[in-house]
Design an enzyme around this catalytic site. Structure first.
Site, mmCIF file in Angstrom:
data_model
loop_
_atom_site.group_PDB
_atom_site.id
_atom_site.type_symbol
_atom_site.label_atom_id
_atom_site.label_comp_id
_atom_site.label_asym_id
_atom_site.label_seq_id
_atom_site.Cartn_x
_atom_site.Cartn_y
_atom_site.Cartn_z
ATOM 1 N N THR A 99 0.862 -1.187 0.000
ATOM 2 C CA THR A 99 0.000 0.000 0.000
ATOM 3 C C THR A 99 0.895 1.232 0.000
ATOM 4 O O THR A 99 1.661 1.448 0.940
ATOM 5 C CB THR A 99 -0.896 -0.010 1.255
ATOM 6 N N GLU A 117 -3.556 -4.422 -2.775
ATOM 7 C CA GLU A 117 -4.105 -5.677 -2.263
ATOM 8 C C GLU A 117 -5.220 -5.382 -1.268
ATOM 9 O O GLU A 117 -5.050 -4.559 -0.378
ATOM 10 C CB GLU A 117 -2.980 -6.476 -1.582
ATOM 11 N N ASN A 150 -9.781 1.652 2.463
ATOM 12 C CA ASN A 150 -9.472 1.457 3.881
ATOM 13 C C ASN A 150 -9.993 2.603 4.738
ATOM 14 O O ASN A 150 -10.498 2.385 5.839
ATOM 15 C CB ASN A 150 -7.956 1.304 4.081
ATOM 16 N N GLY A 179 -17.252 -1.695 18.773
ATOM 17 C CA GLY A 179 -16.286 -2.507 19.506
ATOM 18 C C GLY A 179 -15.279 -1.667 20.236
ATOM 19 O O GLY A 179 -15.598 -0.597 20.765
ATOM 20 N N CYS A 238 -2.938 -2.075 8.987
ATOM 21 C CA CYS A 238 -3.371 -1.287 7.824
ATOM 22 C C CYS A 238 -4.172 -0.039 8.160
ATOM 23 O O CYS A 238 -3.745 1.065 7.848
ATOM 24 C CB CYS A 238 -4.154 -2.178 6.865
ATOM 25 N N LYS A 250 -2.358 3.041 9.986
ATOM 26 C CA LYS A 250 -1.304 3.716 9.216
ATOM 27 C C LYS A 250 -1.849 4.265 7.894
ATOM 28 O O LYS A 250 -1.403 5.317 7.432
ATOM 29 C CB LYS A 250 -0.115 2.769 8.995
HETATM 30 N N1 LIG Z 1 -1.480 -7.180 6.201
HETATM 31 C C1 LIG Z 1 -2.548 -6.919 5.466
HETATM 32 O O1 LIG Z 1 -3.658 -7.375 5.759
HETATM 33 C C2 LIG Z 1 -2.442 -6.051 4.234
HETATM 34 C C3 LIG Z 1 -3.516 -5.987 3.347
HETATM 35 C C4 LIG Z 1 -3.402 -5.203 2.211
HETATM 36 C C5 LIG Z 1 -2.244 -4.487 1.974
HETATM 37 N N2 LIG Z 1 -1.218 -4.532 2.868
HETATM 38 C C6 LIG Z 1 0.003 -3.786 2.559
HETATM 39 O O2 LIG Z 1 0.966 -4.690 2.025
HETATM 40 C C7 LIG Z 1 2.275 -4.324 2.439
HETATM 41 C C8 LIG Z 1 2.920 -5.478 3.203
HETATM 42 O O3 LIG Z 1 2.166 -5.744 4.360
HETATM 43 P P1 LIG Z 1 2.406 -7.034 5.260
HETATM 44 O O4 LIG Z 1 1.350 -7.014 6.306
HETATM 45 O O5 LIG Z 1 2.544 -8.225 4.383
HETATM 46 O O6 LIG Z 1 3.821 -6.657 5.898
HETATM 47 P P2 LIG Z 1 4.807 -7.606 6.732
HETATM 48 O O7 LIG Z 1 5.543 -6.705 7.617
HETATM 49 O O8 LIG Z 1 4.048 -8.760 7.285
HETATM 50 O O9 LIG Z 1 5.792 -8.194 5.620
HETATM 51 C C9 LIG Z 1 6.755 -7.444 4.960
HETATM 52 C C10 LIG Z 1 7.905 -8.369 4.593
HETATM 53 O O10 LIG Z 1 8.828 -7.674 3.753
HETATM 54 C C11 LIG Z 1 10.148 -8.041 4.115
HETATM 55 N N3 LIG Z 1 11.069 -6.994 3.662
HETATM 56 C C12 LIG Z 1 11.201 -5.726 4.122
HETATM 57 N N4 LIG Z 1 12.157 -5.080 3.439
HETATM 58 C C13 LIG Z 1 12.629 -5.945 2.509
HETATM 59 C C14 LIG Z 1 13.610 -5.860 1.505
HETATM 60 N N5 LIG Z 1 14.291 -4.730 1.304
HETATM 61 N N6 LIG Z 1 13.834 -6.948 0.747
HETATM 62 C C15 LIG Z 1 13.141 -8.082 0.932
HETATM 63 N N7 LIG Z 1 12.186 -8.225 1.878
HETATM 64 C C16 LIG Z 1 11.941 -7.169 2.652
HETATM 65 C C17 LIG Z 1 10.071 -8.197 5.621
HETATM 66 O O11 LIG Z 1 11.141 -8.982 6.103
HETATM 67 C C18 LIG Z 1 8.711 -8.872 5.791
HETATM 68 O O12 LIG Z 1 8.819 -10.278 5.740
HETATM 69 C C19 LIG Z 1 2.105 -3.052 3.256
HETATM 70 O O13 LIG Z 1 2.259 -1.949 2.421
HETATM 71 C C20 LIG Z 1 0.671 -3.142 3.743
HETATM 72 O O14 LIG Z 1 0.118 -1.884 3.999
HETATM 73 C C21 LIG Z 1 -1.284 -5.324 3.986
#
Ligand SMILES: NC(=O)c1ccc[n+]([C@@H]2O[C@H](COP(=O)([O-])OP(=O)(O)OC[C@H]3O[C@@H](n4cnc5c(N)ncnc54)[C@H](O)[C@@H]3O)[C@@H](O)[C@H]2O)c1
Length: 437
Positions: A121, A149, A209, A254, A261, A264
């Protein structure tokens, strides 16, 4: 198609695994070697229903593999997804350092044309920053696609395999065509693939969101008003939700929203607005209401037990920011448990999946219980913070006998007040009148 997905967190690991399930060859890359080692041993570092089995099958069938070597993965892939974290900076803006570092790494490794897809995001305009960062490090042609996503943690696999819609922002026909090919297996039931420009795709994610967060804060305000005027928010919620213009989702009051998400992303869109000279008062209020709502359950405890909670013991059921995940990022439970501890209380916690995460947050300041009933022993009251299904039909007699005092503060309105009164509880829900035996 050969793909790599960089970042094996909740989004990257689910997306990579589901693309493999769709028949593609996928390399999932992360720069945390321990994570990749664990995945190679068949251990899944996060809890997401159905994920472990799907990973196992796709690894066994040779379509899914894990690596720390970004350059090698880029050389083997036609499409490179960026799914790394975009956490909040101190000023509320999104931290793009990981996204841009990966974009640079991809550019440096490219040995021909590539499609680079931002799945993280990211604020409006990030596609241009990715393009500039890459152009400075490669001579090869590339497309930058914005593909936000929308999955929900706890139902991420289902959401990915059967999305409501797929949003693709791009600038060339080739990029749209490739993305359509990738997603078509998941939209057979007629969900649309919406093609648009990059900026609109980036904005769509924040708008979605922010609107969901707005519904939650709005309903929490209605709930708080219901308490004052003697209305029952559960009736109100249904009465509102059956309106087809409104629907039922995200109208449950709640303890406030949390997770990685909403908090932030709301901050980030406000920050973008401020940069453009706009205040965005609606979203500022959404945040303010949410901060207050996270404190609401402890205020109810104080109403019952007084400010000084020394010598009191509380059980807390549910720590993850929502059910079916182990994710505790920005979880209301953190504010609630700290609120109790700060007033001198002892706290005994239970969560079906988040205890390991909780230990990182609370250390030895609370006691941890794998079985929900064990947390109740000798407690002055129970607080319900996350609506795990297993809390919906508990053994009330067993609960009453374990608790020192039969008091429940229900931050999720799981039970019927009349039933609780019959079982001999003082029951304090949200947006509905409390009952006493
Ligand atoms: N969690 C959710 O439900 C969700 C839903 C939609 C969108 N998003 C968005 O998707 C993105 C990822 O979210 P997430 O929850 O999966 O995050 P997360 O923190 O669970 O995963 C991020 C991963 O990226 C890796 N990483 C960081 N820097 C790196 C680099 N330079 N090279 C390789 N790997 C690297 C980290 O080690 C980690 O495993 C964010 O922008 C978030 O806002 C999250």
């Amino acid at each position: 198609m050969k793909l790599c997905v960089v970042g094996t967190g909740y989004v990257g690991l689910v997306a990579g695994t589901c693309f493999a399930e769709g028949g593609n060859d996928v390399l999932c890359v992360d720069n945390v070697a321990a994570k990749i080692d664990a995945l190679r041993r068949g251990e899944v570092p996060i809890y997401e229903p159905g994920l472990e089995e799907l990973i196992r099958r796709n690894v066994a069938e040779g379509r899914l593999a894990f690596s720390t070597d970004l350059a090698d993965a880029v050389k083997k892939s036609r499409v490179c997804f960026i799914a790394v974290g975009t956490p909040e900076n101190e000023d509320g803006s999104a931290d793009l350092s990981s996204v841009l570092a990966v974009a640079r790494g991809i550019a440096q490794a490219m040995d021909g044309a590539r499609i680079v897809v931002a799945k993280s995001t990211v604020p409006v305009g990030t596609h241009a920053k990715i393009r500039a960062e890459m152009a400075a490090h490669t001579r090869h042609p590339f497309d930058v696609v914005s593909n936000p996503e929308f999955m929900k943690e706890g139902a991420a696999i289902e959401d990915f395999l059967k999305p409501d819609r797929v949003v693709i922002g791009a600038a060339t026909g080739d990029a749209f065509k490739t993305m359509r090919e990738l997603y078509e297996p998941f939209v057979r039931t007629g969900a649309p693939i919406l093609e648009m420009d990059n900026a609109s795709a980036e904005m769509t994610k924040y708008a979605a969101n922010a609107l969901l967060a707005t519904r939650i804060s709005f309903m929490n305000e209605i709930a708080n008003l219901c308490e004052r005027v003697g209305a029952d928010v559960d009736f109100v919620r249904r009465g509102v939700g059956y309106d087809r213009r409104l629907g039922h989702a995200f109208l449950f009051p709640g303890v406030g929203y949390g997770g990685s998400c909403f908090p932030k992303d709301v901050q980030a869109i406000i920050h973008t607005a401020h940069q453009e000279g706009m205040e965005f008062p609606v979203l500022c209020a959404v945040e303010e209401v949410n901060d207050a709502q996270k404190r609401r359950l402890v205020e109810k405890v104080i109403d019952e037990f007084g400010e000084d909670l020394r010598g009191k013991r509380f059980a807390v059921w549910g720590l993850a920011f929502k059910p079916r995940t182990d994710d505790m990022r920005e979880a209301p439970a953190v504010v609630i448990v700290n609120g109790l501890l700060d007033r001198g209380a002892e706290v005994a916690v239970h969560d079906p999946e988040a205890l390991a995460q909780a230990k990182r947050v609370f250390g030895d300041r609370v006691t941890y219980h794998r079985v929900n009933y064990d947390a109740l022993a000798g407690a002055d009251a129970l607080l319900i913070v996350t609506e795990w299904n297993e809390f919906r039909r508990p053994d009330f007699d067993r609960m009453r006998k374990s608790l020192k005092r039969p008091v429940i503060f229900d931050g999720r309105n799981l039970y019927e007040p009349d039933v609780m009164r019959e079982h001999g509880f003082t029951y304090v829900p949200i947006g509905r009148a409390a009952v006493r035996p």
